[in-house]
Design a protein around this motif. Structure first.
Motif, short mmCIF file in Angstrom:
data_model
loop_
_atom_site.label_atom_id
_atom_site.label_comp_id
_atom_site.label_asym_id
_atom_site.label_seq_id
_atom_site.Cartn_x
_atom_site.Cartn_y
_atom_site.Cartn_z
N PHE A 297 1.25 -11.40 6.58
CA PHE A 297 -0.02 -11.15 5.88
C PHE A 297 -0.32 -9.66 5.75
CE2 PHE A 297 -4.69 -10.71 5.76
CZ PHE A 297 -4.95 -11.47 4.62
N THR A 298 -0.07 -8.89 6.81
CA THR A 298 -0.43 -7.47 6.79
C THR A 298 0.55 -6.63 5.99
OG1 THR A 298 0.67 -7.16 8.92
CG2 THR A 298 -1.71 -7.54 8.96
N GLY B 193 -8.06 6.51 -1.73
CA GLY B 193 -9.00 5.69 -2.48
C GLY B 193 -9.65 6.49 -3.59
N LYS B 194 -10.14 7.68 -3.26
CA LYS B 194 -10.76 8.52 -4.29
C LYS B 194 -9.71 8.99 -5.29
CE LYS B 194 -13.93 12.44 -4.80
NZ LYS B 194 -14.67 13.49 -4.07
N PHE C 178 -7.03 0.10 2.13
CA PHE C 178 -6.41 1.08 1.24
C PHE C 178 -5.00 0.65 0.81
CE2 PHE C 178 -9.12 4.41 3.56
CZ PHE C 178 -10.12 4.35 2.59
N GLN C 179 -4.34 -0.15 1.64
CA GLN C 179 -2.99 -0.62 1.28
C GLN C 179 -3.01 -1.36 -0.05
OE1 GLN C 179 -0.65 -2.58 4.42
NE2 GLN C 179 -0.22 -4.23 2.99
N LEU D 208 -4.66 -0.79 -2.68
CA LEU D 208 -4.82 0.04 -3.87
C LEU D 208 -3.54 0.12 -4.68
CD1 LEU D 208 -6.80 2.97 -2.19
CD2 LEU D 208 -7.74 1.29 -3.78
N LYS D 209 -2.41 0.11 -3.98
CA LYS D 209 -1.11 0.25 -4.66
C LYS D 209 -0.83 -0.95 -5.56
CE LYS D 209 0.92 0.98 -0.65
NZ LYS D 209 1.94 1.24 0.40
N GLU D 210 -1.33 -2.13 -5.17
CA GLU D 210 -1.02 -3.35 -5.92
C GLU D 210 -1.51 -3.28 -7.36
OE1 GLU D 210 -2.51 -6.76 -3.91
OE2 GLU D 210 -1.25 -6.50 -2.14
N GLY D 211 -2.65 -2.64 -7.56
CA GLY D 211 -3.17 -2.50 -8.91
C GLY D 211 -2.69 -1.25 -9.60
#
Length: 426
Positions: free
Chosen positions: A17-18, A232-233, A321-322, A324-327
């Motif tokens: 999951f992680t 994130g920013k 934050f991990q 964020l990469k998926e999108g």
């Protein structure tokens, strides 16, 4: 292998999951993880935290890994959590104790920050180049077709005369705004976060100015907490800039789809750039531009997805934050593909001449008729009523051409000025 492993096995469901699809996404960052480690190793030697010999060994091993990545042969194995642990394992396997020293004075938090900053810097440069290429094509088409009239529409109702020169160069100039936003994003991203460690700095006597120069950053993100908060920013700012490019491209794609339809019939695409129907042999569908429109509209949702992921998180690192990469990572590739395909397809576009011979466009010139009366001394409001009455009783004499002289109008496109603006922004 996990960089945080303490000898206690992780529950397999928790691990699955992680980790998620981080291995696949991290492959994008492999090159940048090596580049960041190269700069970090040199800094460790400069400050005496490792020996020069160890730095040379690390650098040589990292260059070998980089060559593997560039050859497309690098893989993140299932036994590793992410790209950072895979590369560190390779260093330890090759160098032993020297390999174990690469993580001195850094955390996985600032390591991934550096990777993402370097990655986004490269991608901004690539996207800017693709936008510039499309800009140049649009400007060429504007110049080539500047005197070919095109009906202008408001509310999807026939409005005033436009031209293909005006239409093509409108999108060209709009892309300059998008370049400006990409440049602003670059300013935000082009700050070195390395040395912020887990977000609160390090007790080691590291030289952050050195790594800033070694990694090609313009400046340092000085405050270590601020550096951590760039996670994130940076991604969100990039998403907004990409959304701006996508918005311009989506609108252009919609215009192309509309103008290709038989109801408008303003342009043509060669048959090899269209698709057909399984039952209607006459169809020539603009699938390229429909997909560009759809993909770009999807990209325009990305800033809001990333905002919802990061909104109201307190300072410091969070595993959110991990995601964020998926999108972000697929969206970068999608936008580059859309820009490339738009350029490829528009090279074959054919504009139609004689569009205004269709009677439904005869009233496009009513404003020109009014303006001629105003120039001859009739107050505008009176001229408006006169032309309205002439339209009703069918006595309006339509002007034969346009006489627009102001900057940026049909007969004064200011193409050179637009080129200069792009050169100043690019």
């Amino acid at each position: 292998m996990k960089l945080w492993e303490k000898g206690i096995p992780t529950d397999q469901k928790i691990e699955q999951f992680t980790v998620g699809n981080d291995r696949e996404l991290d492959a994008v960052l492999a090159k940048y993880d090596v580049l960041g480690s190269l700069g970090h190793a040199k800094m460790l030697a400069k400050t005496g935290l490792i020996t020069q010999e160890e730095a040379i060994e690390l650098s040589t091993a990292l260059e070998t890994i980089l060559a593997t990545i560039e050859a497309g042969a690098f893989r993140i194995e299932d036994t590793f959590e992410d790209v950072h642990s895979q590369i560190e394992y390779l260093l330890i396997e090759k160098l032993g104790a020297a390999g174990k020293k690469i993580h001195t004075a850094r955390s996985r938090n600032d390591q991934v920050l550096v990777d993402i900053h370097l990655y986004l810097k490269d991608e901004i440069s690539t996207i800017k180049t693709l936008v510039k290429n499309l800009f140049e094509l649009l400007m060429h088409l504007a110049e080539k077709n500047q005197h070919v009239l095109l009906p202008g529409y408001t509310h999807l109702q026939v409005a005033m005369p436009s031209s293909f020169g005006l239409w093509f160069s409108a999108y060209a100039e709009s892309f300059i705004d998008d370049i400006t936003l990409l440049n602003a994003t670059l300013q935000i991203i082009d700050q070195n976060p390395l040395g912020s460690a887990a977000g609160y700095g390090s007790s080691f006597p590291i030289d952050r100015a050195y790594t800033t120069e070694a990694l090609g950053f313009s400046t340092l993100k000085y405050n270590v907490v601020a550096a951590q908060m760039s996670r994130g920013k940076s991604e969100k700012t990039m998403a907004f800039a990409m959304s701006s490019v996508a918005g311009t491209l989506s609108k252009l794609a919609m215009d192309v789809c509309l103008y290709l339809s038989q109801n408008f019939n303003f342009i043509e695409l060669p048959a090899h750039l269209t698709t057909g129907s399984s039952i209607m042999p006459h169809k020539k569908n603009p699938d390229i531009f429909e997909l560009i429109r759809g993909k770009c509209n999807k990209i325009q949702s990305l800033p809001y997805e990333l905002t919802l992921l990061t909104n109201n998180l307190p300072s410091g690192y969070h595993r959110d934050f991990q995601l964020l990469k998926e999108g972000l990572f697929p969206a970068v590739e999608s936008l580059k593909s859309c820009l490339e395909m738009a350029h490829y397809a528009l090279k074959g576009i054919v504009v139609k001449e004689g569009i205004f011979e269709d009677p439904k466009y005869q009233y496009s010139f009513t404003v020109d008729a009014i303006n001629e009366m105003v120039v001859n001394g009739i107050p505008f409001r009176d001229a408006y009523k006169i032309v309205a009455e002439q339209i009703e009783n069918g006595t309006l004499i339509i002007p034969g051409n346009t006489k627009h002289t102001h900057q940026g109008s049909i007969n004064n496109l200011c193409l050179e000025e637009i080129r200069q603006k792009m050169n100043g922004s690019y």
